[in-house]
Structure formats: C-alpha cells, structure tokens
Design an enzyme around this catalytic site. Structure first.
Site, PDB file in Angstrom:
ATOM      1  N   GLY A  11      24.831  55.596  24.413  1.00  0.00           N
ATOM      2  CA  GLY A  11      26.150  55.381  23.801  1.00  0.00           C
ATOM      3  C   GLY A  11      26.025  55.069  22.321  1.00  0.00           C
ATOM      4  O   GLY A  11      25.111  54.360  21.909  1.00  0.00           O
ATOM      5  N   ARG A  72      23.433  62.674  26.376  1.00  0.00           N
ATOM      6  CA  ARG A  72      22.774  62.247  27.615  1.00  0.00           C
ATOM      7  C   ARG A  72      21.834  63.386  28.034  1.00  0.00           C
ATOM      8  O   ARG A  72      22.208  64.558  27.940  1.00  0.00           O
ATOM      9  CB  ARG A  72      23.801  62.002  28.723  1.00  0.00           C
ATOM     10  CG  ARG A  72      24.957  61.129  28.282  1.00  0.00           C
ATOM     11  CD  ARG A  72      24.739  59.661  28.560  1.00  0.00           C
ATOM     12  NE  ARG A  72      25.876  58.878  28.049  1.00  0.00           N
ATOM     13  CZ  ARG A  72      25.815  57.592  27.744  1.00  0.00           C
ATOM     14  NH1 ARG A  72      24.698  56.925  27.871  1.00  0.00           N
ATOM     15  NH2 ARG A  72      26.875  56.955  27.315  1.00  0.00           N
ATOM     16  N   ASP A 103      19.173  50.527  27.354  1.00  0.00           N
ATOM     17  CA  ASP A 103      18.172  50.450  28.409  1.00  0.00           C
ATOM     18  C   ASP A 103      17.585  51.823  28.788  1.00  0.00           C
ATOM     19  O   ASP A 103      16.369  51.988  28.875  1.00  0.00           O
ATOM     20  CB  ASP A 103      18.894  49.799  29.611  1.00  0.00           C
ATOM     21  CG  ASP A 103      17.971  49.519  30.742  1.00  0.00           C
ATOM     22  OD1 ASP A 103      17.231  48.540  30.619  1.00  0.00           O
ATOM     23  OD2 ASP A 103      17.982  50.283  31.722  1.00  0.00           O
ATOM     24  N   THR A 125      23.838  49.167  20.943  1.00  0.00           N
ATOM     25  CA  THR A 125      24.938  49.255  21.920  1.00  0.00           C
ATOM     26  C   THR A 125      25.975  48.191  21.578  1.00  0.00           C
ATOM     27  O   THR A 125      25.606  47.096  21.155  1.00  0.00           O
ATOM     28  CB  THR A 125      24.449  49.038  23.370  1.00  0.00           C
ATOM     29  OG1 THR A 125      25.585  48.803  24.213  1.00  0.00           O
ATOM     30  CG2 THR A 125      23.522  47.852  23.519  1.00  0.00           C
ATOM     31  N   ASP A 127      27.638  46.703  23.734  1.00  0.00           N
ATOM     32  CA  ASP A 127      27.829  45.840  24.900  1.00  0.00           C
ATOM     33  C   ASP A 127      27.094  44.506  24.836  1.00  0.00           C
ATOM     34  O   ASP A 127      27.401  43.592  25.598  1.00  0.00           O
ATOM     35  CB  ASP A 127      27.394  46.585  26.177  1.00  0.00           C
ATOM     36  CG  ASP A 127      28.162  47.882  26.370  1.00  0.00           C
ATOM     37  OD1 ASP A 127      29.349  47.919  25.999  1.00  0.00           O
ATOM     38  OD2 ASP A 127      27.585  48.865  26.871  1.00  0.00           O
ATOM     39  N   ASP A 129      24.198  43.871  25.896  1.00  0.00           N
ATOM     40  CA  ASP A 129      23.684  43.639  27.257  1.00  0.00           C
ATOM     41  C   ASP A 129      22.183  43.855  27.376  1.00  0.00           C
ATOM     42  O   ASP A 129      21.681  44.153  28.451  1.00  0.00           O
ATOM     43  CB  ASP A 129      24.438  44.538  28.255  1.00  0.00           C
ATOM     44  CG  ASP A 129      24.267  46.016  27.945  1.00  0.00           C
ATOM     45  OD1 ASP A 129      23.716  46.356  26.882  1.00  0.00           O
ATOM     46  OD2 ASP A 129      24.683  46.845  28.774  1.00  0.00           O
ATOM     47  N   ARG A 171      30.560  47.139  29.602  1.00  0.00           N
ATOM     48  CA  ARG A 171      29.930  47.539  30.875  1.00  0.00           C
ATOM     49  C   ARG A 171      29.851  46.336  31.812  1.00  0.00           C
ATOM     50  O   ARG A 171      30.868  45.726  32.080  1.00  0.00           O
ATOM     51  CB  ARG A 171      28.568  48.185  30.616  1.00  0.00           C
ATOM     52  CG  ARG A 171      28.723  49.566  30.025  1.00  0.00           C
ATOM     53  CD  ARG A 171      27.639  50.496  30.438  1.00  0.00           C
ATOM     54  NE  ARG A 171      26.437  50.235  29.661  1.00  0.00           N
ATOM     55  CZ  ARG A 171      25.394  51.029  29.601  1.00  0.00           C
ATOM     56  NH1 ARG A 171      25.397  52.152  30.297  1.00  0.00           N
ATOM     57  NH2 ARG A 171      24.352  50.742  28.876  1.00  0.00           N
ATOM     58  N   ALA A 186      42.497  33.406  23.324  1.00  0.00           N
ATOM     59  CA  ALA A 186      43.120  33.901  24.558  1.00  0.00           C
ATOM     60  C   ALA A 186      43.461  32.755  25.508  1.00  0.00           C
ATOM     61  O   ALA A 186      42.806  31.721  25.510  1.00  0.00           O
ATOM     62  CB  ALA A 186      42.158  34.870  25.253  1.00  0.00           C
TER      63      ALA A 186
HETATM   64  P1  ADP Z   1      21.488  53.881  27.028  1.00  0.00           P
HETATM   65  O1  ADP Z   1      20.254  54.168  26.248  1.00  0.00           O
HETATM   66  O2  ADP Z   1      22.631  53.482  26.157  1.00  0.00           O
HETATM   67  O3  ADP Z   1      21.213  52.933  28.188  1.00  0.00           O
HETATM   68  P2  ADP Z   1      21.510  56.119  28.909  1.00  0.00           P
HETATM   69  O4  ADP Z   1      21.230  55.286  30.128  1.00  0.00           O
HETATM   70  O5  ADP Z   1      22.487  57.236  29.027  1.00  0.00           O
HETATM   71  O6  ADP Z   1      22.005  55.255  27.660  1.00  0.00           O
HETATM   72  O7  ADP Z   1      20.112  56.718  28.436  1.00  0.00           O
HETATM   73  C1  ADP Z   1      20.028  57.530  27.284  1.00  0.00           C
HETATM   74  C2  ADP Z   1      19.005  58.624  27.509  1.00  0.00           C
HETATM   75  O8  ADP Z   1      17.715  58.046  27.720  1.00  0.00           O
HETATM   76  C3  ADP Z   1      19.250  59.485  28.728  1.00  0.00           C
HETATM   77  O9  ADP Z   1      20.212  60.499  28.498  1.00  0.00           O
HETATM   78  C4  ADP Z   1      17.870  60.058  28.967  1.00  0.00           C
HETATM   79  O10 ADP Z   1      17.615  61.127  28.075  1.00  0.00           O
HETATM   80  C5  ADP Z   1      16.972  58.881  28.583  1.00  0.00           C
HETATM   81  N1  ADP Z   1      16.595  58.140  29.790  1.00  0.00           N
HETATM   82  C6  ADP Z   1      17.393  57.376  30.576  1.00  0.00           C
HETATM   83  N2  ADP Z   1      16.735  56.870  31.628  1.00  0.00           N
HETATM   84  C7  ADP Z   1      15.455  57.318  31.524  1.00  0.00           C
HETATM   85  C8  ADP Z   1      14.258  57.159  32.309  1.00  0.00           C
HETATM   86  N3  ADP Z   1      14.251  56.420  33.422  1.00  0.00           N
HETATM   87  N4  ADP Z   1      13.126  57.760  31.881  1.00  0.00           N
HETATM   88  C9  ADP Z   1      13.119  58.521  30.762  1.00  0.00           C
HETATM   89  N5  ADP Z   1      14.219  58.716  29.985  1.00  0.00           N
HETATM   90  C10 ADP Z   1      15.359  58.133  30.344  1.00  0.00           C
END
Ligand code: ADP
Length: 319
Positions: A11, A72, A103, A125, A127, A129, A171, A186
């Site tokens: 994100g 993604r 994450d 992010t 969030d 988080d 989230r 609030a």
């Molecule tokens: P964020 O990084 O904000 O948590 P996502 O969970 O969508 O967002 O992860 C972003 C990108 O990181 C994914 O689209 C994918 O390319 C990569 N990714 C996510 N999970 C894994 C994983 N377990 N192993 C390798 N790459 C991953």
C-alpha cells in the site's frame, strides 16, 4: 557495493517519496548509484528499472503517493520468481536493495537476503502496524488528514445536533483511530485491540446529552466493523441522529507532513549506511526518537502493540 536499488511495494503512503529521495541522494553522496524499480516486485521481474540521480529526486519530497508506483505481486512468494528477481538486479549491476513497504514487502526482502542479496526494509504504511517502530512512514500524514476531517464533521454535527460515526483506516491496528480520536476530541474511540460494549457507547452519548451536548463524534477503526454497521448497532439505544462516514482512501493521499518527511529521510539515509556495512535482512524502525534496526525474522514473530497509555487518555476524557 556500487549500485543500490530502491522500490516501493504494498500500500502507498505519504512520505514514500521522501525516502526514495533520501536513498538516492545519500547514495550519490557516498559515490554510489541509485536505481529506481517501478511497480514493486512486479517491476523488478519485468526489468522496469532505471537510473536515478539527484535530479530525478528533485521536487518529490512534498509529493504524496509514490513516484515509483506500487503493485501487488503475490507470485514473488515463489522461490523461482525470487531467483529471477535477483537475476534482473544483477543484470542492472545492482548489489543491494531498499524496499519501502509493509509486512508483505518485508517477506520479499528477507527472501532476497536469504538468497544472498542484501535487502533492507523501511516501514511504509499509514497503518502504523509494524512491530519495533513507534511510527511508520505515512502514519502522521494520514492522522492529520483524519483529524482535519473530524474537525469538519464536528462543525456540521454541532449545527444539526448529530452524532457521527467516523470510520478511519488502520487495517487491524487502532492507531489512526486512537490518535485521531484524541486529536479530534472524540466522544468515544473504538479500536480492534480492545473489546467494547455498544451499551457503554450509548450510555456515554446519553450522559453527554444530559449535560446539554447534543452532538458527538465516535471514531471507529476499520478493523472493528464498518461505520454503517456500527451505527446500526447503536441505533436501537436512543435517538442520537446518527450519521456514518467512512473516510477511506483520502487518508492515503496528500502531501506528507514535515514529521513524515523527516522520518522517511532519516530512515532512507540509515538504510544506505547499513547496506554499505554489508548488512541485509533488516527492518528499520524508530524507537524513542532513535533509529534502530531489527532482524526481519524477529519482526515476523512479533505483533505491533498500540500505545495503551494513549488509549487510556482517550477513554479518561470521553464520558
Ligand atoms: P505490504 O507490504 O503493505 O504488507 P502486501 O502484503 O500486499 O503489502 O505485500 C506487498 C508485496 O510483497 C506483494 O505484492 C508481494 O509481491 C510481496 N510479498 C508479500 N508476501 C510475500 C512473501 N511471503 N514472500 C515474498 N514476497 C511477498
């Protein structure tokens, strides 16, 4: 080490561009080169990679979103795809990588490091988080947007003696809700980390009404339920003139606050320092205003803890 790659993934969040700029300029300052990778891991696989310099990082610190785009790409969880990604990086002569994301993005960065290619993660992010950091890049900007919106809703709530349930992002984390709830005074704050009773929320609104305050704001974290659902649950308990508002993606946009720009800049510079020391598989954070790093593996075993002292402050003042 000669070339550092940089990408934004997952994100988007205000302040990502400030981190991209910092990595680019710090690399140049150290006699290295920076390469931008568009569209996260998807762009890495596609070879959507270009040389950056201090000029391409000009006038981006104040811009929201990410100039490197984000995408993604679940396929990156597969090992052959990760190895192909490393091939692409090597093709461009890139020796190390900075990934700004959450994450999921960190999982990708750790896999690369495990395959022998050093990658470091910056927490990007809204969030807030991510474990082991007090703040993530983008949180403060989103908080400001949410607070501005609450201020505006309060004006109309007061004029019509209405109660607004304001759903904010985050989230599964209640940080935006909690901070925006305190900043926006609030009447109640509802977060996923704490159970609540709808009767208690109704009782607070009733006691405020008994004191003559007939309007109100309830800040609700999206991880609890939607504003519409919450309003529906509250409706049978009294005539509160309820209105449900979901702030949504507006919280992800806009020019980053000074705090986010400075945070992202400090983290970007630190990431280059660590890569120059030959380190990888690390997640950068800030704790008590000091930059820190942690092993990504430790981070995956931990859970972000919201600031419960602040939650108590919010609750103590809401009656
Ligand atoms: P964020 O990084 O904000 O948590 P996502 O969970 O969508 O967002 O992860 C972003 C990108 O990181 C994914 O689209 C994918 O390319 C990569 N990714 C996510 N999970 C894994 C994983 N377990 N192993 C390798 N790459 C991953």
């Amino acid at each position: 080490m000669k070339r550092i790659g940089i990408m934004t993934s997952g994100g988007d969040a205000p302040g990502m561009n400030a981190a991209v700029r910092a990595v680019t300029r710090k690399a140049e300052h150290e006699g290295l080169e920076a390469y931008g990778i568009n569209y996260g891991y998807a762009g890495l696989l596609a070879g959507d990679i270009f040389k950056m310099d201090s000029r391409s990082a000009d006038d981006i610190i104040n811009r929201g979103g990410t100039i490197l785009y984000s995408a993604r790409f679940p396929e990156f969880a597969e090992e052959p795809v990760q190895l192909k990604g490393i091939e692409q990086l090597k093709k461009f002569g890139i020796d190390a990588l900075v990934v700004i994301g959450g994450d999921g993005s960190y999982h990708g960065a750790l896999r690369l490091t495990e395959h022998g290619f050093n990658a470091i993660g910056l927490p990007g992010t809204i969030d807030n988080d991510i474990p082991f950091t007090d703040f993530t890049i983008g949180f403060d900007s989103a908080l400001q947007t949410a607070t501005d919106a609450i201020d505006k809703l309060r004006d109309t709530a007061r004029s019509h003696e209405r109660t607004f349930v304001v759903e904010v992002m985050g989230r599964n984390a209640g940080d935006i809700a909690m901070w925006a709830g305190v900043a926006g005074a609030a009447e109640d704050v509802i977060i996923p980390e704490k159970d609540f009773k709808i009767e208690d929320v109704a009782a607070k609104l009733k006691s405020a009404r008994a004191r003559g305050q007939k309007h109100g704001i309830i800040v609700l974290a999206e991880g609890v339920m939607s504003a519409a659902e919450f309003a529906k649950k509250l409706e049978p308990f009294g005539d509160f003139q309820l209105r449900a508002t979901t702030l949504g993606h507006v919280q992800r946009g806009g020019s980053p606050t000074a705090f986010d720009r400075v945070l992202a800049t400090r983290m970007g510079v630190y990431a280059v320092d660590l890569l120059m020391e030959g380190k990888g598989g690390l997640a950068i954070g800030i704790q008590n205003n000091k930059l820190e790093y942690h092993n990504m593996l430790d981070l995956f075993d931990s859970k972000h803890q919201p600031d419960m002292d602040l939650y108590k402050v919010a609750k103590d003042l809401a009656f």
